[in-house]
Design a protein around this motif. Structure first.
Motif, PDB file in Angstrom:
ATOM      1  N   GLY A 242       0.718  -1.036  -0.053  1.00  0.00           N
ATOM      2  CA  GLY A 242      -0.063   0.090  -0.034  1.00  0.00           C
ATOM      3  C   GLY A 242       0.817   1.299   0.034  1.00  0.00           C
ATOM      4  N   LYS A 243       1.869   1.230   0.831  1.00  0.00           N
ATOM      5  CA  LYS A 243       2.980   2.455   0.795  1.00  0.00           C
ATOM      6  C   LYS A 243       3.428   2.464  -0.544  1.00  0.00           C
ATOM      7  CE  LYS A 243       2.131   3.760   5.018  1.00  0.00           C
ATOM      8  NZ  LYS A 243       1.535   5.070   5.338  1.00  0.00           N
ATOM      9  N   TRP A 244       3.848   1.395  -1.041  1.00  0.00           N
ATOM     10  CA  TRP A 244       4.574   1.493  -2.554  1.00  0.00           C
ATOM     11  C   TRP A 244       3.628   2.120  -3.594  1.00  0.00           C
ATOM     12  CZ3 TRP A 244       3.482  -1.744  -6.664  1.00  0.00           C
ATOM     13  CH2 TRP A 244       4.350  -1.403  -7.719  1.00  0.00           C
ATOM     14  N   ILE A 245       2.394   1.778  -3.618  1.00  0.00           N
ATOM     15  CA  ILE A 245       1.425   2.158  -4.529  1.00  0.00           C
ATOM     16  C   ILE A 245       1.162   3.726  -4.192  1.00  0.00           C
ATOM     17  CG2 ILE A 245      -1.010   2.200  -5.484  1.00  0.00           C
ATOM     18  CD1 ILE A 245      -0.751  -0.998  -4.630  1.00  0.00           C
ATOM     19  N   SER A 246       1.248   4.039  -3.115  1.00  0.00           N
ATOM     20  CA  SER A 246       1.159   5.481  -2.717  1.00  0.00           C
ATOM     21  C   SER A 246       2.104   6.317  -3.194  1.00  0.00           C
ATOM     22  CB  SER A 246       0.714   5.379  -1.151  1.00  0.00           C
ATOM     23  OG  SER A 246       0.830   7.099  -0.930  1.00  0.00           O
ATOM     24  N   ASN A 247       3.488   5.896  -2.952  1.00  0.00           N
ATOM     25  CA  ASN A 247       4.457   6.353  -3.406  1.00  0.00           C
ATOM     26  C   ASN A 247       4.366   6.585  -5.076  1.00  0.00           C
ATOM     27  OD1 ASN A 247       5.191   6.717  -0.798  1.00  0.00           O
ATOM     28  ND2 ASN A 247       6.850   5.235  -0.843  1.00  0.00           N
ATOM     29  N   PHE A 248       4.114   5.518  -5.581  1.00  0.00           N
ATOM     30  CA  PHE A 248       4.272   5.371  -7.018  1.00  0.00           C
ATOM     31  C   PHE A 248       3.147   6.493  -7.687  1.00  0.00           C
ATOM     32  CE2 PHE A 248       2.739   3.287 -11.151  1.00  0.00           C
ATOM     33  CZ  PHE A 248       3.906   3.785 -11.820  1.00  0.00           C
ATOM     34  N   ALA A 249       1.733   6.564  -6.913  1.00  0.00           N
ATOM     35  CA  ALA A 249       0.703   7.374  -7.326  1.00  0.00           C
ATOM     36  C   ALA A 249       1.022   8.706  -7.313  1.00  0.00           C
ATOM     37  CB  ALA A 249      -0.580   6.882  -6.468  1.00  0.00           C
ATOM     38  N   VAL A 250       2.035   9.184  -6.162  1.00  0.00           N
ATOM     39  CA  VAL A 250       2.428  10.475  -6.096  1.00  0.00           C
ATOM     40  C   VAL A 250       3.344  10.914  -7.159  1.00  0.00           C
ATOM     41  CG1 VAL A 250       3.792  12.156  -4.811  1.00  0.00           C
ATOM     42  CG2 VAL A 250       2.093  10.758  -3.667  1.00  0.00           C
ATOM     43  N   LEU A 251       4.213  10.196  -7.345  1.00  0.00           N
ATOM     44  CA  LEU A 251       5.159  10.381  -8.443  1.00  0.00           C
ATOM     45  C   LEU A 251       4.289  10.358  -9.926  1.00  0.00           C
ATOM     46  CD1 LEU A 251       8.340   8.290  -7.204  1.00  0.00           C
ATOM     47  CD2 LEU A 251       7.911  10.824  -6.849  1.00  0.00           C
ATOM     48  N   SER A 252       3.655   9.361 -10.018  1.00  0.00           N
ATOM     49  CA  SER A 252       2.696   9.474 -11.324  1.00  0.00           C
ATOM     50  C   SER A 252       2.169  10.545 -11.546  1.00  0.00           C
ATOM     51  CB  SER A 252       1.901   8.137 -11.273  1.00  0.00           C
ATOM     52  OG  SER A 252       2.733   6.873 -11.111  1.00  0.00           O
ATOM     53  N   ALA A 253       1.439  11.096 -10.587  1.00  0.00           N
ATOM     54  CA  ALA A 253       0.555  12.475 -10.585  1.00  0.00           C
ATOM     55  C   ALA A 253       1.424  13.463 -11.068  1.00  0.00           C
ATOM     56  CB  ALA A 253      -0.017  12.797  -9.150  1.00  0.00           C
ATOM     57  N   ILE A 254       2.682  13.572 -10.602  1.00  0.00           N
ATOM     58  CA  ILE A 254       3.728  14.681 -11.109  1.00  0.00           C
ATOM     59  C   ILE A 254       3.952  14.391 -12.448  1.00  0.00           C
ATOM     60  CG2 ILE A 254       5.980  15.827 -10.933  1.00  0.00           C
ATOM     61  CD1 ILE A 254       5.763  15.024  -7.778  1.00  0.00           C
ATOM     62  N   THR A 255       4.275  13.104 -13.122  1.00  0.00           N
ATOM     63  CA  THR A 255       4.474  12.694 -14.344  1.00  0.00           C
ATOM     64  C   THR A 255       3.492  13.399 -15.147  1.00  0.00           C
ATOM     65  OG1 THR A 255       5.988  11.015 -13.498  1.00  0.00           O
ATOM     66  CG2 THR A 255       5.396  11.059 -15.967  1.00  0.00           C
ATOM     67  N   VAL A 256       2.182  12.857 -14.848  1.00  0.00           N
ATOM     68  CA  VAL A 256       0.891  13.275 -15.669  1.00  0.00           C
ATOM     69  C   VAL A 256       0.812  14.775 -15.812  1.00  0.00           C
ATOM     70  CG1 VAL A 256      -1.745  13.285 -15.710  1.00  0.00           C
ATOM     71  CG2 VAL A 256      -0.121  11.083 -15.000  1.00  0.00           C
ATOM     72  N   ALA A 257       1.083  15.514 -14.745  1.00  0.00           N
ATOM     73  CA  ALA A 257       1.195  16.954 -14.876  1.00  0.00           C
ATOM     74  C   ALA A 257       2.113  17.423 -15.792  1.00  0.00           C
ATOM     75  CB  ALA A 257       1.254  17.476 -13.613  1.00  0.00           C
TER      76      ALA A 257
END
Length: 532
Positions: free
Chosen positions: A112-127
């Motif tokens: 769960g922590k890994w998915i959260s970290n990946f989601a945060v970095l993915s959100a920046i990438t999508v921006a």
């Protein structure tokens, strides 16, 4: 389904907590700013990607590929320090102990922590992907948007690397020796090795650059195949060619997706190293003499009655002895010094600090600058400096300490002076050597560094409430300046070049003014907390 629901709940809660933080907005803004500068205007004096005198037309393929490279390199560094605090936050807030008492397994929790970290970095990438579309329109060389060439470099280069960065952040937090400053320094070294070897990694940024060079060789066979990346100032304008993007074959896709699979392996290994959350609390001392706590309380009351000569029930404020306020600034400095040096109470730290002190004293200044002794002397106390200004926030005592008189000026001054004392002591061997050699030039640099380093640490700690900010900023400045001897950032003066007396004084005055500005920013921030 229950496993997926458990992991999703942990990931969602942590993700929502992260995107509300100010640090997320800062990293997002820095990444977008870097993406903007990595696509310079056609008439700009600088370039960021030079393929032996050529660059691609600003179509979707070139914009997507070049911005994906810059995003991968930048976010691999900043993103790690952004997400490397999720487990620590649960531990300090007590949420970890609640999770430990539930039926959630360690593997599910870390996933769960890994998915959260990946989601945060993915959100920046999508921006950044969205900003790339705008950049193509702004630059105006090719306005037709081709979505696959624009998006595919982010999907198969940036995101797989972000999954590994997210997994490494979790893995470092689960390892006791890597969860602190040592882990932050080690990752910075790994990042430098990655960027230095990215040209020979078939799955890194060289994947896209090789595809660019292949298309360039088709139209210009005499090209040498060399390239430059960064802020470059060519002597003549670059020639243009059209690049259509990477041909994503199935073997190539499998190679890139395997990077993401490595993240699963890292999380599985971290779950075996993670010992969960151990309940912490204050140790209760045993009474020195037999008797219950009630009997001890009775003895205290009896002593109080004996002291004032009246029953406790009839005590008035006027009968109590006067309160003696010990408003000693030296006592406060001593307390801050002891708190700071608590992290250095190990024989290994003291031995290495002593060796560096002796080397600075025994080796001539010119040789110590060439052998990188001076930069090594003032990177060793990194862990101690990083606690300046952030210790209260990390321990949850900032509002308690804020109730003391003249909190902003006295407390910050005591922290800063203790940091200056540490810098002077660790660099004392260098100073003695400079005095023996009569090297006034480096004495000025030494003085500026003594004020600059603690000021930067204090400002970063007060403004962000964490020591990771200073560790990242100082590591970057230290590597580019004193270690790599880049002008303007080399505040230690390790560059062996002749400098006029006027320029030397101006340079050191600038460093001192920066120190004063950092102290002012820290003071104003603490004043707001004092007023609250």
């Amino acid at each position: 389904m229950r496993i997926i629901r458990t992991i999703s709940y942990i990931a969602r809660a942590d993700f929502l907590e992260r995107i509300r933080q100010f640090a997320f907005l800062v990293i997002l803004g820095l990444t977008l700013l870097a993406a903007y500068f990595f696509v310079p205007p056609a008439e700009a004096a600088y370039v960021t990607l030079d393929l032996d005198g050529y660059r691609g037309i600003y179509n979707s393929a070139w914009i997507g590929g070049s911005v994906a490279i810059s995003t991968t390199l930048l976010l691999s560094l900043l993103g790690f320090y952004l997400v490397k605090n999720s487990i620590e936050r649960d531990e300090t807030t007590g949420v970890g102990q609640i999770i430990a008492s539930s039926s959630v397994k360690k593997l599910y929790y870390l996933f769960g922590k890994w998915i959260s970290n990946f989601a945060v970095l993915s959100a920046i990438t999508v921006a950044v992907m969205a900003a790339s579309v705008i950049m193509q329109w702004v630059r105006g060389e090719e306005r037709v948007i081709e979505w696959w060439p624009l998006v595919s470099p982010f999907l198969f280069l940036t995101l797989p690397f972000m999954s590994v960065v997210a997994a490494l952040a979790v893995g470092f937090e689960t390892t006791r020796i890597l969860k602190g400053t040592l882990g932050n320094v080690l990752y910075f070294v790994l990042y430098l090795l990655f960027t230095a070897g990215s040209g020979v990694m078939p799955f890194g940024p060289d994947l896209i650059i090789s595809a660019m060079q292949k298309d360039l060789m088709a139209i210009s066979p005499q090209s040498s195949g060399s390239y430059g990346m960064g802020i470059l100032f060519p002597e003549k304008p670059l020639r243009l060619f059209e690049w259509q993007g990477v041909d994503w074959t199935w073997p190539l896709l499998s190679q890139q997706l395997s990077i993401g699979l490595a993240a699963f392996v890292l999380i599985a290994a971290a779950s075996m190293l993670f010992h969960g959350f151990r309940e912490t609390g204050y140790a209760i001392r045993k009474p020195k003499r037999a008797g219950t706590g009630l009997a001890d309380a009775d003895n205290t009351v009896f002593d109080l009655q004996k002291e004032i000569g009246h029953p406790v029930s009839g005590v008035y404020v006027s009968m109590l002895p006067p309160v003696v306020i010990r408003d000693s600034f030296l006592t406060l400095i001593h307390a801050e010094w002891r708190l700071m040096m608590k992290d250095a109470a190990t024989l290994r730290w003291l031995v290495i600090a002593s060796v560096l002190f002796i080397l600075g004293l025994a080796v001539p200044i010119s040789v110590s600058a060439e052998w990188k002794i001076w930069p090594a002397v003032w990177i060793w106390p990194l862990r101690l400096w990083s606690g300046l200004g952030s210790r209260d926030a990390r321990c949850g005592t900032q509002y308690l300490v804020a109730s003391s008189p003249r909190y902003a000026t006295r407390q910050l001054s005591a922290m800063w002076i203790s940091g200056v004392m540490l810098t002077c002591i660790t660099g004392g061997g260098l100073l003695l050597r400079m005095l023996l050699e009569g090297d006034c030039k480096h004495i000025l640099y030494w003085t500026a560094a003594v004020f600059l380093i603690p000021s930067l640490a204090l400002a970063c700690g007060v403004l962000t409430g964490t020591g990771r900010t200073f560790e990242l900023v100082y590591l970057i400045i230290w590597y580019l300046g004193p270690f790599s001897r880049m002008p303007y950032l080399n505040f230690l003066g390790t560059r062996n070049s002749e400098t006029s007396a006027g320029n030397l004084l101006i340079t050191n005055m600038v460093y001192l003014l920066i120190s004063m500005g950092l102290l002012t920013a820290a003071y104003l921030s603490r004043r707001r907390l004092d007023q609250d």
